[in-house]
Design a protein around this motif. Structure first.
Motif, short mmCIF file in Angstrom:
data_model
loop_
_atom_site.label_atom_id
_atom_site.label_comp_id
_atom_site.label_asym_id
_atom_site.label_seq_id
_atom_site.Cartn_x
_atom_site.Cartn_y
_atom_site.Cartn_z
N MET A 142 -15.47 -4.13 2.25
CA MET A 142 -15.52 -5.57 2.47
C MET A 142 -14.15 -6.20 2.28
SD MET A 142 -17.85 -8.38 0.46
CE MET A 142 -19.46 -7.87 1.02
N GLU A 197 -22.28 -8.08 -3.24
CA GLU A 197 -21.05 -8.52 -3.89
C GLU A 197 -21.45 -9.33 -5.13
OE1 GLU A 197 -18.58 -11.18 -1.51
OE2 GLU A 197 -16.85 -9.98 -2.05
N VAL A 227 -20.43 -2.33 -5.95
CA VAL A 227 -20.05 -3.31 -4.92
C VAL A 227 -18.81 -4.10 -5.37
CG1 VAL A 227 -22.46 -3.52 -4.18
CG2 VAL A 227 -21.52 -5.17 -5.80
N PRO A 228 -18.15 -4.80 -4.44
CA PRO A 228 -16.98 -5.59 -4.81
C PRO A 228 -17.31 -6.71 -5.80
CG PRO A 228 -17.13 -5.37 -2.40
CD PRO A 228 -18.40 -4.82 -2.98
N VAL A 229 -16.34 -7.00 -6.66
CA VAL A 229 -16.50 -8.07 -7.65
C VAL A 229 -15.42 -9.13 -7.45
CG1 VAL A 229 -16.41 -8.66 -10.11
CG2 VAL A 229 -17.60 -6.58 -9.37
N TYR A 276 -15.47 4.58 -5.39
CA TYR A 276 -14.89 3.39 -4.76
C TYR A 276 -16.00 2.47 -4.28
CZ TYR A 276 -15.61 5.87 -0.26
OH TYR A 276 -16.15 6.53 0.81
N LYS A 277 -15.62 1.20 -3.95
CA LYS A 277 -16.61 0.18 -3.65
C LYS A 277 -17.18 0.29 -2.24
CE LYS A 277 -16.17 -1.72 -7.69
NZ LYS A 277 -15.85 -3.08 -8.07
N VAL A 278 -18.48 0.14 -2.14
CA VAL A 278 -19.19 0.05 -0.87
C VAL A 278 -20.10 -1.17 -0.98
CG1 VAL A 278 -20.78 1.23 0.70
CG2 VAL A 278 -19.17 2.58 -0.67
N PRO A 279 -20.15 -2.09 -0.01
CA PRO A 279 -19.52 -2.07 1.32
C PRO A 279 -17.98 -2.12 1.31
CG PRO A 279 -20.83 -4.10 0.94
CD PRO A 279 -20.94 -3.28 -0.26
#
Lengths: 252, 212
Positions: free
Chosen positions: B123, A169, A198-200, B118-121
């Motif tokens: 989360m 992240e 990854v998430p931001v 799309y986002k991985v993990p």
């Protein structure tokens, strides 16, 4: 569908929350557990604790804070600030933190990201980036030591490198927007979010509910972090979420 | 009493504190004799599948858990602990799991059907959809729970899918067959619904004990 996350950030010094928390209903605004509970009840999706202790003793106290929060609350949280070794990460994660956030130490030694991800899994490793627009290079530059020292590093490239090394992240703070309360930095967040897998988490600049809608829709953020607007009760997490729902943003 | 299996990986502290808040006695142990006295087991897990199985095999805990489960003892795997209950995982090459449930853990594609990434993990908080009745979901309503994972289970039997979440496809979230259960998310970090699910598991363990 996965929801967008709202994350209050708490600065902790020598085991106490500092920087003007003005919740009237709290008995002790410096108690991390009491504040964490208040935010949990308001609907916070996660918490970030930033340890700003200067002393070794202060850092030791952070482990107790983590244990106390994990003992009493069923909410995920990240701890950042002064984490330099695998041993530091181990202590905090074993005490019940879900993730650790690396900033300066990862820039000084990028291998620390890989070592952490290999040991604990990428999902535990957040890389925090402090970035500021630099006219001379026409993009955002990375800073270390709480934004004091500019590096010869470009923010989007560093975010990608961090993810390649195993970051799960990115916590992205815009130094241009931070403290201004004129909204998150949409351009920076979008650039990083589209560059990494990854998430931001967007950070810096939240002033009102509309700012959150903007950073989720236009800025492509997966989560948004704020401190003072929640601490000073300028708005509440519930209010922000109600607004996001109205605007069609999926929240819990 | 619940036995939390300590094999060196996993957020044992948060799980144990959640049990304390529920008023459920527990032990944390890597000792088979001690764990054999527990009425139900919890297999936590954070990290990589291969490393976890290696540790479980080296300590002999893998055959112990399989044996206990086959004797009817309730087992709950959490996050990676759930994936370990299945036949195999594609994480870092194909690796064999405990094989108590049918299916395999695979990586999220990171690209949807239309080619958009799309986002991985996966989360954050996602909403559960309940598929069929189970002692784990009894009396609870579909709500959000907290996920953090890059691999998900596929090829599970229809009967074993108790609840799922939607993340660019159906993600098995609560699974169970007979006395073996798994939760892909972290119930100990998932607010009221998470605590409710964990509470239901401990009640199930208690009821099984009474029936013996």
């Amino acid at each position: 569908m996965l929801t967008k996350r709202i994350i209050p950030c708490l600065d902790v010094k020598e085991g106490r929350v500092v920087k003007g928390i003005q919740f009237l209903e709290l008995r002790d605004a410096g108690d991390p557990v009491e504040l964490a509970r208040a935010y949990d009840e308001q609907g916070a999706d996660e918490l970030v604790f930033l340890d700003i202790s200067a002393s070794h003793e202060g850092r030791e106290t952070m482990v107790d804070v983590v244990q106390d929060v994990a003992s009493e609350l069923a909410i995920p949280f990240t701890v950042g600030g002064g984490i330099k070794t695998i041993e530091d990460m181990k202590r905090l994660l074993r005490a019940g933190a879900d993730k650790v956030s690396l900033n300066t130490s990862a820039l000084l030694d990028p291998h620390l990201i890989k070592a952490g991800a290999d040991y604990f899994g990428s999902q535990c490793i957040v890389v925090a980036i402090d970035a500021k627009w630099d006219e001379t290079i026409g993009t955002w530059r990375v800073y270390t030591h709480g934004g004091r020292n500019p590096l010869d590093k470009e923010a989007v490239a560093w975010a990608k490198e961090a993810v390649d090394l195993g970051a799960g992240e990115i916590l992205l703070t815009s130094m241009d927007s931070d403290g201004e309360k004129h909204g998150f930095n949409v351009d920076l967040t979008k650039a990083v979010s589209e560059a990494v897998t990854v998430p931001v988490i967007a950070s810096g600049g939240a002033g009102c509910s509309e700012d959150f809608t903007e950073i989720f829709t236009e800025g492509k953020a997966d989560a948004a972090l704020a401190a003072s607007i929640f601490h000073y009760e300028e708005t509440s997490i519930a209010e922000v979420k109600a607004h996001l729902k109205e605007e069609g943003v999926n929240v819990r | 009493m619940i036995g939390i299996v300590d094999y060196g990986m996993g957020n044992l502290f948060s799980v144990s504190k959640a049990l304390e808040r529920l008023g459920v006695p527990y032990i944390i142990s890597d000792n088979k004799e001690q764990l054999a006295h527990a009425e139900g087991l919890i297999l936590p897990g954070v990290g990589a599948f291969r490393d976890a199985m290696k540790l479980l095999n080296e300590t002999g805990l893998s055959s112990f858990i399989v044996d206990q489960a086959q004797k009817g003892k309730p087992v709950l795997g959490i996050c990676l602990g759930m994936q370990l209950l299945f036949e195999e995982s594609e994480e870092n090459g194909l690796h064999t799991g405990l094989g108590l449930l049918k299916g395999r853990a695979v990586h999220f594609d990171g690209v949807d059907k239309s080619g958009t990434s799309y986002k991985v993990p996966h989360m954050g908080w996602n909403r559960l959809v309940f598929h069929h009745e189970s002692p784990l979901t009894a009396g609870l309503e579909e709500e959000h729970v907290y996920f953090v994972h890059s691999y998900y289970v596929t090829g599970e039997t229809k009967e074993s899918l108790i609840a799922s979440a939607d993340y660019f496809g159906e993600v098995p979230a609560v699974v169970g067959k007979d006395n073996v259960f798994g939760m892909q998310f972290h119930p100990e970090k998932s607010g009221d619904l998470g605590m409710g699910l964990l509470g239901n598991y401990t009640r199930y363990v208690k009821n099984m004990e009474v029936l013996k």
